[in-house]
Design an enzyme around this catalytic site. Structure first.
Site, PDB file in Angstrom:
ATOM      1  N   GLU A 298      93.603  37.771 -18.872  1.00  8.48           N
ATOM      2  CA  GLU A 298      92.969  38.803 -17.737  1.00  8.48           C
ATOM      3  C   GLU A 298      91.199  38.498 -18.247  1.00  8.48           C
ATOM      4  O   GLU A 298      91.104  38.198 -19.096  1.00  8.48           O
ATOM      5  CB  GLU A 298      92.993  39.848 -18.362  1.00  8.48           C
ATOM      6  CG  GLU A 298      94.524  39.894 -18.366  1.00  8.48           C
ATOM      7  CD  GLU A 298      95.126  41.969 -18.765  1.00  8.48           C
ATOM      8  OE1 GLU A 298      96.138  41.877 -19.032  1.00  8.48           O
ATOM      9  OE2 GLU A 298      94.357  42.139 -19.892  1.00  8.48           O
ATOM     10  N   CYS A 299      91.381  38.530 -16.853  1.00  8.99           N
ATOM     11  CA  CYS A 299      89.486  38.556 -15.900  1.00  8.99           C
ATOM     12  C   CYS A 299      89.272  37.811 -17.213  1.00  8.99           C
ATOM     13  O   CYS A 299      88.866  36.534 -16.909  1.00  8.99           O
ATOM     14  CB  CYS A 299      89.655  40.384 -16.185  1.00  8.99           C
ATOM     15  SG  CYS A 299      88.318  40.156 -15.330  1.00  8.99           S
TER      16      CYS A 299
END
Length: 434
Positions: free
Chosen positions: A325-326
């Site tokens: 994520e990210c």
């Protein structure tokens, strides 16, 4: 189960400092604290955990269904613990349509609201301001205020007199003190793990709050106010696997506690490893999670972490489900370009290159629908906040169809190649939040 929401008319009023001081001061008095943070923020919860010694859950009234908010609050505040939640932004600030405000959270969880008011540039006007915030909704109760950045005894007298006329209790008065400020970075405050003087800061904040605030009255309000409702557990995001290895250090610190709790509730075993210490995931893991953080600040170290790189490739080769994520998504890519233009090789498990040399802010709530069921099996709520730009992208399956908080179609985002997937979205809950 009792609870308080520490809110404010606006950001920058001093909520975080007051909340940290209040949590530590009450803990000193033997009060068992369950810390919380309204909204999707990752950074404040780490400070709350440092102040209390307890994990801090997020409570997001836009992205979380009411049943999940209630289930999480019921879990953490059981056993006589006092739930203290720091609000985000202003008490009545939310998404573009006005939903998902801290006031919504107070209404859902029966939290008494204390307003922290920055009084540096006002005197008698404080009464109109506070009364307006208190009367804006009839399903919450602002039980009192803590006045911050008060300049003098005379200033305090004027403020107290004005608030007395509108029958608003004053729980504390804090004088201006430039020393009690936390440093900031582009995504918010500097992380707790990077703040070398954090313990001293929290102790100083606690000393100020204890000297300037009526802690007995605050504790009493939390006790006599309608209690946080008891609730059964709610449906949660499905675990990535049965044995999940989670990256955890200052480069991968943006991980929601409610997510880990939900995975454990779903029967998963969780282990942690530190890429910055050149550790790879547990060889027995059938899933690996790289959460967000600040990999751009440690890109050279991550690029040179041979055991980490080898362990991640071994996990992919044996078919372990790997999700980033990210910041974790960027590390799964082929390269990361730092703000000075230097390119660092990343894991190369997904065909993308990201750059901080071409900064652009991406911010907002998202609703995501999996393009297929390879990783996720239903719509979810999420939040996106980063300054990175994708400067190169190769062939791979798309992961999500994305829309924003207003329902506007943002197209498809994220990538999946075999057992490896990632996106810039931080997943929060199964869909269903208003």
């Amino acid at each position: 189960m009792s609870g308080l929401l520490i809110a404010a008319p606006a950001s920058g009023s001093g909520k975080t400092t007051v909340t940290l001081g209040l949590m530590r001061a009450l803990k000193r008095r033997g009060v068992a604290i369950a810390p919380g943070k309204a909204g999707p923020d990752y950074i404040d919860p780490a400070f709350h955990a440092a102040a209390t010694g307890e994990p801090c859950f997020n409570y997001d009234p836009w992205a979380m269904r009411p049943e999940l908010l209630l289930a999480n609050a019921s879990h953490v505040a059981s056993g006589g613990r006092t739930l203290i939640v720091e609000a985000m932004m202003g008490l009545h600030d939310g998404a573009a349509d006005g939903s998902g405000t801290p006031a919504d959270l107070a209404a859902t969880l029966n939290l008494a609201v204390i307003l922290v008011v920055d009084c540096a540039r006002m005197s008698q006007s404080v009464a109109a301001l506070v009364r307006g915030y208190a009367d804006h909704r009839d399903d919450i109760r602002v039980v009192g205020v803590i006045l911050n950045k008060v300049g003098s005894d005379r200033h305090e007298m004027m403020l107290r007199d004005a608030l007395g006329k509108v029958r608003m209790p004053v729980f504390g008065v804090l004088r201006q003190d430039s020393a009690l400020q936390l440093p900031e970075r582009h995504l918010g405050l500097v992380q707790a793990g990077e703040h070398s003087a954090l313990e001293g800061f929290i102790e100083a904040a606690a000393a100020r709050v204890e000297a300037a605030c009526d802690l007995d009255a605050i504790r009493l309000i939390a006790t006599i106010f309608p209690q946080v409702p008891a609730a059964a557990d709610a449906e949660r995001l499905r675990p990535l696997g049965q044995r999940i290895a989670v990256a955890r250090d200052i480069a991968f610190a943006f991980c929601y506690e409610h997510l880990l709790y939900g995975w454990r509730q779903g029967g998963a075993e969780i282990s942690f490893f530190s890429p910055l210490a050149d550790e790879g995931p547990d060889a027995a893991a059938d899933a690996v999670y790289l959460p967000g953080g600040y990999p751009e600040l440690h890109a050279g170290q991550l690029s040179a972490a041979a055991r980490f790189r080898s362990g991640m490739h071994s996990a992919a080769e044996r078919g372990a489900r790997i999700f980033g994520e990210c910041g974790g998504y960027m590390v799964l890519g082929e390269g990361l370009v730092a703000a000075d233009g230097t390119r660092y090789d990343m894991l190369g498990l997904l065909p993308l290159v990201t750059s901080f040399a071409e900064r652009r802010r991406h911010l907002g709530y998202r609703r995501v629908v999996p393009v297929d069921n390879a990783f996720f099996d239903g719509p979810m709520t999420a939040h996106e906040f980063h300054y990175a730009t994708i400067v190169a992208e190769g062939a791979a399956d798309r992961l999500f169809a994305v829309s924003d908080a207003a329902g506007e179609d943002l197209g498809q985002a994220g990538l999946r190649r075999g057992p490896v997937a990632g996106s810039f979205m931080h997943l929060i809950d199964v869909a269903g939040a208003a």
